[in-house]
Design a protein around this motif. Sequence first.
Motif, PDB file in Angstrom:
ATOM      1  N   PRO A   1      14.999  84.279  -5.341  1.00 30.10           N
ATOM      2  CA  PRO A   1      13.951  84.523  -6.336  1.00 30.10           C
ATOM      3  C   PRO A   1      12.642  84.914  -5.666  1.00 30.10           C
ATOM      4  CG  PRO A   1      14.249  82.170  -6.023  1.00 30.10           C
ATOM      5  CD  PRO A   1      15.317  82.847  -5.212  1.00 30.10           C
ATOM      6  N   GLN A   2      11.724  85.406  -6.449  1.00 33.96           N
ATOM      7  CA  GLN A   2      10.446  85.874  -5.907  1.00 33.96           C
ATOM      8  C   GLN A   2       9.609  84.736  -5.333  1.00 33.96           C
ATOM      9  OE1 GLN A   2       8.678  88.029  -9.157  1.00 33.96           O
ATOM     10  NE2 GLN A   2      10.252  89.621  -9.128  1.00 33.96           N
ATOM     11  N   THR A   3       9.934  83.491  -5.700  1.00 35.22           N
ATOM     12  CA  THR A   3       9.212  82.337  -5.156  1.00 35.22           C
ATOM     13  C   THR A   3       9.619  82.033  -3.717  1.00 35.22           C
ATOM     14  OG1 THR A   3      10.895  80.898  -6.155  1.00 35.22           O
ATOM     15  CG2 THR A   3       8.835  81.226  -7.391  1.00 35.22           C
TER      16      THR A   3
ATOM     17  N   GLU B   1      12.042  85.561 -11.166  1.00 37.13           N
ATOM     18  CA  GLU B   1      10.957  84.619 -10.893  1.00 37.13           C
ATOM     19  C   GLU B   1      11.465  83.257 -10.433  1.00 37.13           C
ATOM     20  OE1 GLU B   1       8.422  84.314 -14.243  1.00 37.13           O
ATOM     21  OE2 GLU B   1       7.691  86.375 -14.125  1.00 37.13           O
TER      22      GLU B   1
ATOM     23  N   LYS C   1       9.863  76.997 -16.935  1.00 37.43           N
ATOM     24  CA  LYS C   1       9.633  77.567 -15.610  1.00 37.43           C
ATOM     25  C   LYS C   1       9.481  76.430 -14.603  1.00 37.43           C
ATOM     26  CE  LYS C   1       5.682  79.496 -14.724  1.00 37.43           C
ATOM     27  NZ  LYS C   1       4.494  80.362 -14.757  1.00 37.43           N
TER      28      LYS C   1
END
Length: 387
Positions: free
Chosen positions: A94-96, A117, A222
Amino acid sequence: MTASTLIDQPLHNPTPLLHSTVLSRKTQTNIWLKLENLQPSGSFKIRGLGHMCQKAALKHGSKTRLVSSSGGNAGLAVAYAARQLGIQATIIVPQTCNAFMIKKIKEEGAHVEMHGEAWDEADLRAKSVVADDPHAVYIPPFDHPDVWQGNSTMITELKAQLGGIVPDAIVCSVGGGGMMNGIILGCQSVGWDKVPLLTVETHGSNSFQQSVLAGELVTLPKITSIATTLGAKTPSAKSLELSLVHPVVPFAVSDAMAASACWQFLDDHRFAVEPSCGTALSIAYTPALLSNIFPNLNQDSNVVFIVCGGSNINFAQLTEFKEMFGAEGQQSSIAVRSGDQILLKMTTDATASSQKAILSTTYKPEPKAASVDSNNGETAIAENASK
């Protein structure tokens, strides 16, 4: 050693069990540390994922391409396993996922793709990649019986290391639930059915705790915690199922407590671990919590903490956490609760020596923990007092 011979033997290492003098004195009970941070991939993940990767390579042969999704540690374990087995791996992150972890995964020889995300979106992408490649095998980071079976080996090891001692409790972090499932299945296999398991998450990642309280799977909107490798918005259904038949205590702590435990653990034991691991260790570094959750503990009791490890940590990150949360790792208006009972309150000017239990309440693990009402004082919860 050739890749073919590695198919027939575990890719994980047996890990040491350390009796912690520092934490035993702090908690006034015997604290044991199962050092999964010493695994070759840096975390417990290689136990379950290594086992599943071996089975995939044995079944599909040398053209196998392993495809997995991960916030970091699972991907690193799959990449390590693929290199050891002489096959390819693609890891969807993921982008994290930070550049530090991506570099580590690439160094193991895996192809890395960034998508979504949070882990859930990356996982959907991994499944689509597998659908388009006849040689690809999907390796889920936590939700598969092969993964749980591999993770259960830490309990068979633990029983041998403890000799005739049966632990009074086991404490572990929980994200998607793969380690938790393996621990419970391992406990069942060695006759430790009554040993309570304290599962610890951070606020902003506590999907399992919320699922237990709701009595059904809960999906978080989230992930908002610094413990990004705990970031499964929905836990394993098997975890909720096992919480109905094994004594499980779902708990959540602040990011500040998790971060503080990381640098205290480094000072005390010379090991750097990431916040997902500090999440569980924070219970040992906050003795009032441990004694309130398990009031029958004494100097002869034995509590095992699974030091799950994690490679997503370096000195710069530890320094950043100190700057973010302060030297004591605390933030204002934090209350730790059991149901609607406040156990411990910390403020920015409080120190570890001045922390005290405001109101003591007991927790007695019940087999049907998932059906417990969150307001009856029987399920341990930590939440922001301002909420």
